[in-house]
Motif scaffolding. Structure first.
Motif, PDB file in Angstrom:
ATOM      1  N   LEU A  26     108.409   8.043 -16.800  1.00 44.64           N
ATOM      2  CA  LEU A  26     107.918   9.498 -16.993  1.00 44.64           C
ATOM      3  C   LEU A  26     108.618  10.397 -17.607  1.00 44.64           C
ATOM      4  O   LEU A  26     108.155  11.271 -18.668  1.00 44.64           O
ATOM      5  N   ALA A  27     109.785  10.266 -17.378  1.00 46.42           N
ATOM      6  CA  ALA A  27     110.712  11.012 -18.072  1.00 46.42           C
ATOM      7  C   ALA A  27     110.989  10.697 -19.370  1.00 46.42           C
ATOM      8  O   ALA A  27     111.140  11.709 -20.318  1.00 46.42           O
ATOM      9  N   LEU A  28     110.848   9.575 -20.026  1.00 43.80           N
ATOM     10  CA  LEU A  28     111.193   9.246 -21.211  1.00 43.80           C
ATOM     11  C   LEU A  28     109.834   9.599 -22.156  1.00 43.80           C
ATOM     12  O   LEU A  28     110.024  10.212 -23.049  1.00 43.80           O
ATOM     13  N   VAL A  29     108.503   9.469 -21.483  1.00 41.25           N
ATOM     14  CA  VAL A  29     107.456  10.077 -22.120  1.00 41.25           C
ATOM     15  C   VAL A  29     107.324  11.466 -22.280  1.00 41.25           C
ATOM     16  O   VAL A  29     107.059  12.007 -23.384  1.00 41.25           O
ATOM     17  N   THR A  30     107.743  12.131 -21.435  1.00 38.85           N
ATOM     18  CA  THR A  30     107.930  13.661 -21.251  1.00 38.85           C
ATOM     19  C   THR A  30     108.956  14.087 -22.432  1.00 38.85           C
ATOM     20  O   THR A  30     108.922  15.068 -22.984  1.00 38.85           O
ATOM     21  N   ALA A  31     110.122  13.429 -22.327  1.00 44.58           N
ATOM     22  CA  ALA A  31     111.143  14.058 -23.431  1.00 44.58           C
ATOM     23  C   ALA A  31     110.568  13.469 -24.888  1.00 44.58           C
ATOM     24  O   ALA A  31     110.778  14.699 -25.844  1.00 44.58           O
ATOM     25  N   GLY A  38     104.909  17.622 -18.299  1.00 43.00           N
ATOM     26  CA  GLY A  38     105.499  16.390 -17.756  1.00 43.00           C
ATOM     27  C   GLY A  38     106.733  16.938 -17.005  1.00 43.00           C
ATOM     28  O   GLY A  38     106.901  16.230 -15.785  1.00 43.00           O
ATOM     29  N   LEU A  39     107.363  17.731 -17.145  1.00 45.30           N
ATOM     30  CA  LEU A  39     108.513  18.264 -16.453  1.00 45.30           C
ATOM     31  C   LEU A  39     108.073  18.687 -15.119  1.00 45.30           C
ATOM     32  O   LEU A  39     108.539  18.439 -14.072  1.00 45.30           O
ATOM     33  N   GLY A  87     116.311  14.710  -3.031  1.00 43.25           N
ATOM     34  CA  GLY A  87     116.463  16.377  -3.135  1.00 43.25           C
ATOM     35  C   GLY A  87     117.403  16.729  -4.148  1.00 43.25           C
ATOM     36  O   GLY A  87     117.110  17.825  -4.872  1.00 43.25           O
ATOM     37  N   ILE A  88     118.451  15.788  -4.680  1.00 42.08           N
ATOM     38  CA  ILE A  88     119.074  16.054  -5.951  1.00 42.08           C
ATOM     39  C   ILE A  88     118.080  15.983  -7.183  1.00 42.08           C
ATOM     40  O   ILE A  88     118.077  16.979  -7.877  1.00 42.08           O
ATOM     41  N   GLY A  89     117.277  14.932  -7.024  1.00 39.45           N
ATOM     42  CA  GLY A  89     116.089  14.991  -8.009  1.00 39.45           C
ATOM     43  C   GLY A  89     115.398  16.211  -8.196  1.00 39.45           C
ATOM     44  O   GLY A  89     114.924  16.557  -9.223  1.00 39.45           O
ATOM     45  N   ALA A  90     114.871  16.597  -6.966  1.00 37.93           N
ATOM     46  CA  ALA A  90     113.980  17.772  -7.028  1.00 37.93           C
ATOM     47  C   ALA A  90     114.841  18.836  -7.566  1.00 37.93           C
ATOM     48  O   ALA A  90     114.327  19.510  -8.387  1.00 37.93           O
ATOM     49  N   GLY A  91     116.089  19.089  -7.354  1.00 40.61           N
ATOM     50  CA  GLY A  91     116.885  20.232  -7.768  1.00 40.61           C
ATOM     51  C   GLY A  91     116.854  20.227  -9.316  1.00 40.61           C
ATOM     52  O   GLY A  91     116.732  21.359 -10.107  1.00 40.61           O
ATOM     53  N   MET A  92     117.520  18.889  -9.780  1.00 40.45           N
ATOM     54  CA  MET A  92     117.658  18.749 -11.146  1.00 40.45           C
ATOM     55  C   MET A  92     116.277  18.854 -11.992  1.00 40.45           C
ATOM     56  O   MET A  92     116.307  19.661 -13.155  1.00 40.45           O
ATOM     57  N   SER A  93     115.284  18.419 -11.515  1.00 42.39           N
ATOM     58  CA  SER A  93     114.049  18.333 -12.276  1.00 42.39           C
ATOM     59  C   SER A  93     113.335  19.971 -12.117  1.00 42.39           C
ATOM     60  O   SER A  93     112.923  20.236 -13.203  1.00 42.39           O
ATOM     61  N   THR A  94     113.603  20.585 -11.223  1.00 41.63           N
ATOM     62  CA  THR A  94     113.159  21.987 -11.077  1.00 41.63           C
ATOM     63  C   THR A  94     114.016  22.806 -11.834  1.00 41.63           C
ATOM     64  O   THR A  94     113.568  23.687 -12.506  1.00 41.63           O
ATOM     65  N   GLY A 113     117.823  14.483 -19.273  1.00 40.43           N
ATOM     66  CA  GLY A 113     118.577  13.258 -19.849  1.00 40.43           C
ATOM     67  C   GLY A 113     119.576  13.000 -18.823  1.00 40.43           C
ATOM     68  O   GLY A 113     119.785  11.673 -18.635  1.00 40.43           O
ATOM     69  N   ILE A 114     120.441  13.892 -18.090  1.00 44.48           N
ATOM     70  CA  ILE A 114     121.097  13.457 -16.804  1.00 44.48           C
ATOM     71  C   ILE A 114     120.353  12.844 -15.819  1.00 44.48           C
ATOM     72  O   ILE A 114     120.890  11.731 -15.057  1.00 44.48           O
ATOM     73  N   LEU A 115     119.278  13.582 -15.429  1.00 41.04           N
ATOM     74  CA  LEU A 115     118.282  12.902 -14.451  1.00 41.04           C
ATOM     75  C   LEU A 115     117.877  11.550 -14.770  1.00 41.04           C
ATOM     76  O   LEU A 115     118.068  10.530 -14.039  1.00 41.04           O
ATOM     77  N   MET A 116     117.599  11.281 -16.135  1.00 36.60           N
ATOM     78  CA  MET A 116     117.190   9.734 -16.585  1.00 36.60           C
ATOM     79  C   MET A 116     118.548   8.782 -16.525  1.00 36.60           C
ATOM     80  O   MET A 116     118.100   7.772 -16.012  1.00 36.60           O
ATOM     81  N   VAL A 117     119.594   9.268 -16.531  1.00 37.85           N
ATOM     82  CA  VAL A 117     120.690   8.303 -16.592  1.00 37.85           C
ATOM     83  C   VAL A 117     120.826   7.903 -14.818  1.00 37.85           C
ATOM     84  O   VAL A 117     121.174   6.899 -14.841  1.00 37.85           O
ATOM     85  N   ALA A 118     120.951   9.185 -14.065  1.00 39.13           N
ATOM     86  CA  ALA A 118     120.781   8.840 -12.751  1.00 39.13           C
ATOM     87  C   ALA A 118     119.821   7.895 -12.235  1.00 39.13           C
ATOM     88  O   ALA A 118     120.038   7.066 -11.465  1.00 39.13           O
ATOM     89  N   ALA A 119     118.586   8.203 -12.739  1.00 40.56           N
ATOM     90  CA  ALA A 119     117.663   7.125 -12.244  1.00 40.56           C
ATOM     91  C   ALA A 119     117.525   6.002 -12.734  1.00 40.56           C
ATOM     92  O   ALA A 119     117.168   4.994 -12.091  1.00 40.56           O
ATOM     93  N   SER A 120     117.946   5.823 -13.948  1.00 47.26           N
ATOM     94  CA  SER A 120     118.292   4.650 -14.610  1.00 47.26           C
ATOM     95  C   SER A 120     119.301   3.782 -14.019  1.00 47.26           C
ATOM     96  O   SER A 120     119.225   2.426 -13.549  1.00 47.26           O
TER      97      SER A 120
END
Length: 159
Positions: A26-31, A38-39, A87-94, A113-120
């Motif tokens: 989803l983040a890749l499609v959004t970017a 998407g965000l 929660g960290i993902g919620a903070g970063m995506s927000t 991008g940082i969020l995508m790295v962590a999720a990857s």
């Protein structure tokens, strides 16, 4: 009311990794599309998972109810570190969404991008950075031991 905001404990590691993979997709499609919507969807999904566990989040429901059962694999891990990571993902995506709305698109895409790295790392390598941060904070006494007994008691981790 307490059960409304309950988070599963333990959590199927494979379902969590699948959810992370769906977040990456989803983040890749959004970017690629440059979509603020998407965000918003990514941030909303993280907040739904933090607040309600996998009961309401579309990505988590797909992972837990459809994909993970078809894989037939289960590896149970403690839930509190996974909730902390959400929660960290919620903070970063927000933050990414707020930056986008404020007109700071390059900063928004950097945070995404940082969020995508962590999720990857979670999805493809099984390395949950939020879980590692949780463990570090718990070892330093910043998160009480009773929040996750299995996290601080090696004998419970083996059972």
């Amino acid at each position: 009311m307490r059960s409304l905001f309950a988070f599963p404990n333990p959590v199927n590691e494979y379902a969590a990794r699948i959810t992370a993979g769906l977040v990456v997709l989803l983040a890749l499609v959004t970017a690629v599309s440059g979509s603020g919507w998407g965000l918003l969807a990514i941030a909303a999904g993280f907040w739904l998972r933090v607040l309600f566990g996998p009961r309401i989040s579309p990505l988590a429901l797909l992972s837990v109810k459809v994909i993970a059962p078809r894989l037939g694999r289960t590896k149970l891990v403690p839930g509190p570190p996974k909730r902390f990571a959400q929660g960290i993902g919620a903070g970063m995506s927000t933050l990414a969404l707020a930056l986008f709305v404020a007109g700071a698109q390059p900063a928004a895409w950097t945070v995404l991008g940082i969020l995508m790295v962590a999720a990857s790392l979670e999805a493809f390598a099984g390395l949950c950075l939020g879980c590692r941060a949780f463990a570090l904070l718990q070892s330093r006494g910043l998160i009480p031991e009773d929040v996750c007994e299995a996290c601080n008691n090696i004998s419970l981790r083996r059972s």
